[in-house]
Scaffold this motif. Structure first.
Motif, PDB file in Angstrom:
ATOM      1  N   UNK A 386       0.834  -1.210   0.000  1.00 23.28           N
ATOM      2  CA  UNK A 386       0.000   0.000   0.000  1.00 23.28           C
ATOM      3  C   UNK A 386       0.867   1.259   0.000  1.00 23.28           C
ATOM      4  N   UNK A 387       1.983   1.223   0.704  1.00 22.24           N
ATOM      5  CA  UNK A 387       2.877   2.380   0.728  1.00 22.24           C
ATOM      6  C   UNK A 387       3.555   2.570  -0.626  1.00 22.24           C
ATOM      7  N   UNK A 388       3.922   1.455  -1.266  1.00 21.57           N
ATOM      8  CA  UNK A 388       4.505   1.558  -2.604  1.00 21.57           C
ATOM      9  C   UNK A 388       3.532   2.209  -3.572  1.00 21.57           C
ATOM     10  N   UNK A 390       1.295   4.288  -2.928  1.00 17.26           N
ATOM     11  CA  UNK A 390       1.164   5.721  -2.610  1.00 17.26           C
ATOM     12  C   UNK A 390       2.387   6.505  -3.044  1.00 17.26           C
ATOM     13  N   UNK A 391       3.590   6.033  -2.667  1.00 17.38           N
ATOM     14  CA  UNK A 391       4.797   6.828  -2.886  1.00 17.38           C
ATOM     15  C   UNK A 391       5.284   6.801  -4.328  1.00 17.38           C
ATOM     16  N   UNK A 392       4.941   5.773  -5.079  1.00 12.88           N
ATOM     17  CA  UNK A 392       5.391   5.760  -6.473  1.00 12.88           C
ATOM     18  C   UNK A 392       4.729   6.871  -7.284  1.00 12.88           C
ATOM     19  N   UNK A 393       3.606   7.400  -6.782  1.00 12.26           N
ATOM     20  CA  UNK A 393       2.955   8.536  -7.431  1.00 12.26           C
ATOM     21  C   UNK A 393       3.581   9.860  -7.016  1.00 12.26           C
ATOM     22  N   UNK A 394       4.332   9.852  -5.919  1.00 17.04           N
ATOM     23  CA  UNK A 394       4.847  11.100  -5.340  1.00 17.04           C
ATOM     24  C   UNK A 394       6.345  11.291  -5.529  1.00 17.04           C
ATOM     25  N   UNK A 395       7.089  10.191  -5.716  1.00 17.10           N
ATOM     26  CA  UNK A 395       8.548  10.269  -5.775  1.00 17.10           C
ATOM     27  C   UNK A 395       9.033   9.649  -7.076  1.00 17.10           C
ATOM     28  N   UNK A 396       9.686  10.444  -7.903  1.00 24.84           N
ATOM     29  CA  UNK A 396      10.214   9.943  -9.163  1.00 24.84           C
ATOM     30  C   UNK A 396      11.273   8.876  -8.942  1.00 24.84           C
ATOM     31  N   UNK A 397      11.206   7.804  -9.719  1.00 24.92           N
ATOM     32  CA  UNK A 397      12.182   6.719  -9.625  1.00 24.92           C
ATOM     33  C   UNK A 397      11.973   5.806  -8.431  1.00 24.92           C
ATOM     34  N   UNK A 398      10.861   5.976  -7.719  1.00 24.99           N
ATOM     35  CA  UNK A 398      10.635   5.208  -6.497  1.00 24.99           C
ATOM     36  C   UNK A 398      10.691   3.695  -6.740  1.00 24.99           C
TER      37      UNK A 398
END
Length: 464
Positions: A386-388, A390-398
């Protein structure tokens, strides 16, 4: 940013290092045993030490130019002490394991260690002086002009200015809007891109670098057409710095130039090396900690009803789902909407579980993940799916974190970026360190992280 010497200079430095080590061995042999001609087993030791030098010295930054700037020569000397000391320590360990230490003179070994250390210091000092002399010579410098945009050229200028051994001098910058950037670069000539061709002919410039962004293709095409009668060398530098890249390089496939924008260094034989590293170390660790695992299992059973092992779905290699094991540290509960990170004073955590989390002992079952091949000992820490999302939309290259297997410990963790990520900036820093690890992976980098994890301990103020 650590700037390495070009490969040619790195190779030359390695040859000098090898010659100094050999000369020191011969000199010590002459002083202590009375002859310059080494016995055959001594030649073998010198050969092994040279091989170890090639492996160990880069880990201490001894092929990075920054160590030899005026203000950091002392750091360079410290790195030589640590690097040469590590080589000698490795030789002692090899002699102990193979039971061959009694074949060598201790007096010679001590002299060799001291003379080798002094010789390496002197060699690097004279290398520094000669490099500085060549850099200062005008005849050695290559004068170029840069054609592009501010956005495309800033990275090029910064890298050239931080690589003084290249002796490249940018004497002019030409772009579409020179009046906007006239004072931006502190360069002697700034003009419109249409003036560049005449400037090259007038000043007899030998080389022009074209730093372009993808939207400037037509502008650069016009510039190249204006130079169709010129003998100037043209170098194309595509602007790829806005992308989140890993281990980018240039290769050739079927005669076509290919720019690899994203790749991991853990390929080919490196996959085998890391897999063997994981399996051997995990097996030994599990054998060593098996009594502790039993004690923790009993403690969990006595502290809270429910299973001993907590299983959670995470993303593994290639973002494929894996099941990660941990000792349960929370009371049995159900997440209503999404997985919530543990916070300080979290009521879901029972007292013995809090101790496990604070000391990172709850992570120990993940060595079984390593043995089954879904995790590594060292790698980016796996986050909840769930965190992935969320953060893949917010941090480039996540999601590039998943180019390798997730790890029990990692470069981000030993640098303090572990525990709760209650702000986006904290997660960005963790991702930054994870990507740095992936791009710079080596066996010795893994050993450094493992040893640092042991040295710093498992307790951390952010772990709860």
């Amino acid at each position: 940013m650590a700037i390495k010497y070009p490969y040619q200079q790195q190779s030359l430095l390695f040859v000098y290092d090898a010659l100094v080590i050999f000369a020191a061995a011969c000199f010590a042999y002459r002083m202590y045993l009375g002859t310059w001609l080494l016995a055959s087993e001594y030649y073998f030791v010198v050969g092994v030490s040279t091989l170890l030098t090639a492996i160990v010295f880069p880990q201490f930054g001894l092929y990075e130019f920054k160590l030899w700037h005026k203000d950091s020569v002392l750091d360079g000397f410290k790195s030589i002490i640590l690097g040469w000391g590590s080589v000698l320590l490795a030789l002692i360990l090899i002699a102990f394991i193979t039971k061959t230490g009694d074949k060598f003179s201790r007096g010679w070994a001590l002299l060799w260690a001291v003379i080798g250390w002094g010789g390496l210091l002197a060699e690097r000092f004279f290398w520094h002086l000669s490099s500085k002399w060549f850099i200062d010579q005008r005849f050695y410098r290559k004068q170029i002009i840069l054609v592009g945009s501010l956005k495309s050229s800033l990275e090029v200028i910064e890298r050239i200015q931080s690589s003084p051994w290249l002796s490249i001098e940018i004497i002019g910058f030409f772009c579409e809007n020179p009046e906007v950037f006239e004072n931006e670069f502190n360069l002697p000539v700034v003009g419109h891109i249409k003036e560049a061709a005449n400037f090259i002919e007038r000043e007899k410039i030998s080389q022009a670098w074209i730093a372009i962004s993808f939207e400037e293709g037509e502008l650069i095409k016009e510039f190249i057409q204006n130079l169709h009668h010129s003998t100037v060398d043209l170098c194309l530098i595509p602007n790829i710095y806005d992308f989140y890249l890993l281990n980018y390089s240039i290769s050739e496939i079927a005669g076509l130039p290919v720019l690899n924008l994203s790749a991991t260094p853990i390929t080919g034989i490196n996959i085998f090396v890391k897999d063997i590293e994981d399996k051997v170390l995990a097996f030994l660790i599990v054998l060593l900690i098996s009594p502790l695992l039993l004690v923790i299992a009993i403690g969990i059973k006595l502290s809270s009803p429910g299973p001993i092992i907590f299983k959670q779905k995470r993303h593994g290699l290639g973002a494929a789902p894996i099941t990660m094991y941990k000792f349960r540290s929370m009371h049995i509960h159900k997440e209503e909407r999404k997985v919530t990170q543990a916070t300080k004073g979290d009521s879901r955590i029972f007292p013995f579980g809090a101790f496990l989390r604070k000391t990172s002992l709850d992570e120990l079952p993940q060595f079984f993940n390593v043995l089954e091949g879904t995790m590594s000992i060292v790698g980016p820490r796996p986050h909840a799916i769930e965190h992935n999302d969320e953060y893949k939309q917010l941090i480039g290259g996540y999601m590039q974190r998943h180019k390798i297997k997730p790890g029990i410990t990692g470069w981000a963790q030993i640098n303090g970026w572990r525990g709760e990520t209650d702000t986006l900036e904290k997660m960005k820093k963790r991702v930054e360190y994870d990507l740095y690890y992936i791009e710079n992976w080596s066996f010795w980098f893994d050993m450094k992280i493992i040893l640092t994890t042991l040295y710093k301990g498992f307790i951390h103020r952010n772990a709860y």
